[in-house]
Scaffold this motif. Structure first.
Motif, mmCIF file in Angstrom:
data_model
loop_
_atom_site.group_PDB
_atom_site.id
_atom_site.type_symbol
_atom_site.label_atom_id
_atom_site.label_comp_id
_atom_site.label_asym_id
_atom_site.label_seq_id
_atom_site.Cartn_x
_atom_site.Cartn_y
_atom_site.Cartn_z
ATOM 1 N N SER A 120 -35.775 -77.644 11.213
ATOM 2 C CA SER A 120 -36.832 -78.010 11.851
ATOM 3 C C SER A 120 -37.408 -79.641 10.653
ATOM 4 C CB SER A 120 -37.704 -76.858 12.334
ATOM 5 O OG SER A 120 -38.482 -77.358 13.706
ATOM 6 N N GLY A 121 -37.316 -80.029 12.473
ATOM 7 C CA GLY A 121 -37.157 -81.065 11.726
ATOM 8 C C GLY A 121 -37.438 -82.623 12.849
ATOM 9 N N GLY A 122 -36.307 -82.272 12.774
ATOM 10 C CA GLY A 122 -35.397 -83.468 13.170
ATOM 11 C C GLY A 122 -35.268 -84.723 12.658
ATOM 12 N N GLU A 123 -34.866 -85.851 12.937
ATOM 13 C CA GLU A 123 -34.481 -86.438 12.075
ATOM 14 C C GLU A 123 -35.371 -87.312 11.779
ATOM 15 O OE1 GLU A 123 -31.861 -90.882 13.439
ATOM 16 O OE2 GLU A 123 -33.009 -90.279 15.329
ATOM 17 N N VAL A 124 -36.979 -87.214 11.914
ATOM 18 C CA VAL A 124 -37.726 -87.776 11.328
ATOM 19 C C VAL A 124 -38.000 -87.147 9.940
ATOM 20 C CG1 VAL A 124 -39.779 -88.389 10.801
ATOM 21 C CG2 VAL A 124 -39.107 -88.983 13.501
ATOM 22 N N GLY A 125 -37.869 -85.752 9.868
ATOM 23 C CA GLY A 125 -37.546 -84.926 8.729
ATOM 24 C C GLY A 125 -36.385 -84.834 7.817
ATOM 25 N N ALA A 126 -35.499 -85.602 8.814
ATOM 26 C CA ALA A 126 -33.870 -85.633 7.632
ATOM 27 C C ALA A 126 -34.662 -86.591 7.013
ATOM 28 C CB ALA A 126 -32.232 -85.035 8.855
ATOM 29 N N LYS A 127 -35.026 -87.944 7.556
ATOM 30 C CA LYS A 127 -34.394 -89.048 7.091
ATOM 31 C C LYS A 127 -36.235 -88.774 5.953
ATOM 32 C CE LYS A 127 -33.408 -92.448 10.271
ATOM 33 N NZ LYS A 127 -33.480 -92.923 11.230
ATOM 34 N N SER A 128 -36.730 -87.954 5.945
ATOM 35 C CA SER A 128 -38.035 -87.933 4.833
ATOM 36 C C SER A 128 -38.447 -86.792 3.836
ATOM 37 C CB SER A 128 -39.264 -88.590 6.115
ATOM 38 O OG SER A 128 -39.169 -86.806 6.915
ATOM 39 N N ALA A 129 -36.355 -85.962 4.049
ATOM 40 C CA ALA A 129 -37.197 -84.767 3.328
ATOM 41 C C ALA A 129 -38.054 -83.778 3.310
ATOM 42 C CB ALA A 129 -36.953 -85.476 1.585
ATOM 43 N N SER A 130 -38.076 -83.910 4.765
ATOM 44 C CA SER A 130 -39.640 -83.150 4.936
ATOM 45 C C SER A 130 -39.237 -82.164 5.699
ATOM 46 C CB SER A 130 -40.980 -84.043 5.277
ATOM 47 O OG SER A 130 -40.559 -84.411 7.252
ATOM 48 N N LEU A 131 -37.973 -81.412 6.258
ATOM 49 C CA LEU A 131 -37.637 -80.508 6.467
ATOM 50 C C LEU A 131 -38.659 -79.298 6.547
ATOM 51 C CD1 LEU A 131 -34.065 -81.588 6.848
ATOM 52 C CD2 LEU A 131 -35.511 -81.690 9.002
ATOM 53 N N THR A 132 -38.472 -78.391 7.297
ATOM 54 C CA THR A 132 -39.222 -76.898 7.599
ATOM 55 C C THR A 132 -37.768 -75.947 7.527
ATOM 56 O OG1 THR A 132 -40.931 -77.007 8.235
ATOM 57 C CG2 THR A 132 -40.144 -74.696 8.506
ATOM 58 N N ILE A 133 -37.819 -75.323 6.236
ATOM 59 C CA ILE A 133 -36.396 -74.608 6.399
ATOM 60 C C ILE A 133 -36.294 -73.216 6.105
ATOM 61 C CG2 ILE A 133 -34.350 -74.413 4.436
ATOM 62 C CD1 ILE A 133 -34.675 -77.133 3.628
ATOM 63 N N MET A 134 -35.602 -72.402 6.832
ATOM 64 C CA MET A 134 -35.178 -70.975 6.944
ATOM 65 C C MET A 134 -34.395 -70.421 6.562
ATOM 66 S SD MET A 134 -37.212 -71.911 10.932
ATOM 67 C CE MET A 134 -36.482 -73.453 10.778
ATOM 68 N N ALA A 135 -34.521 -70.094 5.035
ATOM 69 C CA ALA A 135 -33.262 -69.128 5.039
ATOM 70 C C ALA A 135 -33.141 -68.157 4.974
ATOM 71 C CB ALA A 135 -33.252 -69.766 2.622
ATOM 72 N N GLY A 136 -31.932 -67.531 5.212
ATOM 73 C CA GLY A 136 -31.351 -65.848 5.075
ATOM 74 C C GLY A 136 -30.301 -66.029 3.115
ATOM 75 N N GLY A 137 -30.943 -65.077 3.052
ATOM 76 C CA GLY A 137 -30.026 -64.842 1.694
ATOM 77 C C GLY A 137 -30.387 -63.605 0.941
ATOM 78 N N THR A 138 -28.932 -63.322 -0.153
ATOM 79 C CA THR A 138 -29.988 -61.820 -0.902
ATOM 80 C C THR A 138 -30.652 -63.668 -2.088
ATOM 81 O OG1 THR A 138 -28.438 -63.224 -2.426
ATOM 82 C CG2 THR A 138 -27.549 -61.616 -1.414
ATOM 83 N N ASP A 139 -31.461 -62.517 -2.899
ATOM 84 C CA ASP A 139 -32.640 -63.536 -3.975
ATOM 85 C C ASP A 139 -31.565 -64.065 -4.641
ATOM 86 O OD1 ASP A 139 -35.082 -61.477 -1.963
ATOM 87 O OD2 ASP A 139 -34.815 -60.451 -4.258
ATOM 88 N N ASP A 140 -31.002 -63.567 -5.119
ATOM 89 C CA ASP A 140 -30.335 -64.973 -6.147
ATOM 90 C C ASP A 140 -29.529 -65.274 -5.343
ATOM 91 O OD1 ASP A 140 -28.982 -65.367 -9.143
ATOM 92 O OD2 ASP A 140 -27.157 -64.559 -7.468
ATOM 93 N N GLY A 141 -28.966 -65.450 -4.718
ATOM 94 C CA GLY A 141 -28.287 -66.309 -3.735
ATOM 95 C C GLY A 141 -29.750 -67.723 -3.211
ATOM 96 N N PHE A 142 -30.651 -66.830 -2.931
ATOM 97 C CA PHE A 142 -32.051 -67.920 -2.532
ATOM 98 C C PHE A 142 -31.584 -68.999 -3.975
ATOM 99 C CE2 PHE A 142 -36.430 -69.205 -2.044
ATOM 100 C CZ PHE A 142 -36.301 -70.141 -0.630
ATOM 101 N N ALA A 143 -31.908 -68.740 -5.190
ATOM 102 C CA ALA A 143 -32.652 -68.801 -5.920
ATOM 103 C C ALA A 143 -31.595 -69.917 -6.317
ATOM 104 C CB ALA A 143 -32.659 -67.803 -6.853
ATOM 105 N N ARG A 144 -30.021 -69.807 -6.508
ATOM 106 C CA ARG A 144 -29.445 -70.934 -6.578
ATOM 107 C C ARG A 144 -29.501 -72.285 -5.883
ATOM 108 N NH1 ARG A 144 -23.390 -68.392 -7.002
ATOM 109 N NH2 ARG A 144 -23.367 -70.404 -7.462
ATOM 110 N N ALA A 145 -29.621 -71.525 -4.335
ATOM 111 C CA ALA A 145 -30.282 -72.667 -3.815
ATOM 112 C C ALA A 145 -30.964 -73.774 -3.066
ATOM 113 C CB ALA A 145 -29.172 -72.321 -2.193
ATOM 114 N N GLU A 146 -32.116 -72.989 -3.334
ATOM 115 C CA GLU A 146 -33.564 -73.645 -3.566
ATOM 116 C C GLU A 146 -33.126 -75.146 -4.049
ATOM 117 O OE1 GLU A 146 -37.737 -72.723 -3.902
ATOM 118 O OE2 GLU A 146 -36.629 -71.451 -4.523
ATOM 119 N N PRO A 147 -33.097 -75.570 -5.463
ATOM 120 C CA PRO A 147 -33.768 -76.317 -5.807
ATOM 121 C C PRO A 147 -32.578 -77.362 -5.231
ATOM 122 C CG PRO A 147 -32.375 -75.185 -7.374
ATOM 123 C CD PRO A 147 -32.440 -73.865 -6.321
ATOM 124 N N LEU A 148 -31.909 -77.152 -4.280
ATOM 125 C CA LEU A 148 -30.621 -78.351 -3.457
ATOM 126 C C LEU A 148 -31.602 -78.735 -1.964
ATOM 127 C CD1 LEU A 148 -27.184 -77.465 -3.818
ATOM 128 C CD2 LEU A 148 -28.510 -79.402 -4.956
#
Length: 292
Positions: A120-148
């Protein structure tokens, strides 16, 4: 990391740019081609989703709808055709939570991790890298994805297992749509009553009715600035996910249905590509009165 990015639209292009700017090796694919500015930033254009998956350790998707994600993952020359065990798929599209669970099972059966991470955050958030991100997955999967994810967003929450991120995004879209409708309704009422909607908005910004939607989209309504940020057609799609899910769950969402009807009216007036703040136009027609 070797990162793949598929889907380079209004949101995806700046998001992919942040990945490249952080020094990751980027492999990109889009139906309309990879824009020159991303190639100039060091990205490699790939001929198909499968080609992206062969090259990358993590593959990020940012696509319009559930059928698009399914086709990119499992269609001819899809991501699944190029995956090797141990890789990771991060779907940042906004799609069906139920379909997401099925997609995750198929990707995990290939020995890969799957994380749904709608934004969530639209084009403005995408451009400013300020998006709100809601993640689903295993603990390990989220830990791997989080740095990106941290390269693209500011507020990142691991909501639960696969599909939970998409469920949170649907809930977000319900709130945003209903708040846009409330702001539009209030400003149309004020204008029809003879008050200056700009001054009404200013007054409301200092009270309990204040919100980010009133601040940003209320101003858009007054300025008639309906070039998308976030298209009505995409928000209509998100509300359909809410309403179809509600039917399956036996839940009543009466105000969501009302907002969907207003979005439908805008689309009937050739407004699919208007910004979602242009929902006010449907209310203006019903009132036979424009804000300005």
């Amino acid at each position: 990391m070797r990162v793949g990015f598929i889907g380079l639209g209004i949101m995806g292009l700046p998001m992919a740019g942040h990945i490249a700017a952080a020094g990751h090796v980027l492999f990109a694919h889009s139906r309309s081609g990879v824009p020159p500015r991303l190639l100039d930033a060091g990205a490699t254009a790939c001929a198909s989703p499968a080609d992206v998956a062969r090259q990358a350790d993590a593959i990020i998707l940012m696509l319009p709808d559930t059928p698009d994600v399914e086709a990119v993952l499992f269609g001819t020359d899809g991501v699944a055709d190029g995956l090797a065990a141990g890789r990771m798929v991060i779907d940042m599209s906004s799609i069906s939570p139920l379909a997401t669970r099925e997609f995750a099972q198929r990707i995990e059966a290939a020995g890969c991790a799957f994380v749904d991470a709608p934004v969530s955050g639209g084009e403005v958030g995408a451009k400013s890298a300020s998006l709100t991100i809601m993640a689903g997955g295993t603990d390990d999967g989220f830990a791997r994805a989080e740095p990106l994810l941290r390269l693209m967003g500011r507020t990142i929450t691991h909501v639960g297992p696969c599909g939970a991120g998409q469920t949170a995004k649907v809930a977000n879209q319900i709130i945003v749509a209903l708040t846009i409708e409330a702001v539009a309704e209030a400003l149309v009422f004020a204008a029809k009553a003879g008050a200056d909607p700009a001054r009404v908005r200013e007054a409301l910004m200092g009270g309990f009715a204040s919100s980010r939607v009133l601040e940003v989209h209320g101003q858009r309504m007054i300025d008639r600035a309906f070039e998308p940020g976030f298209r009505i057609g995409l928000h209509q799609k998100d509300l359909e996910l809410a309403l179809s899910g509600a039917r399956q769950l036996g839940v009543s969402l009466p105000n969501t249905a009302s907002c969907q009807s207003l979005f439908n009216a805008c689309i009937a007036a050739s407004g699919r590509d208007w910004d979602h703040s242009a929902l006010v136009r449907a209310l203006e027609r019903l009132a036979a009165h424009e804000l300005s």
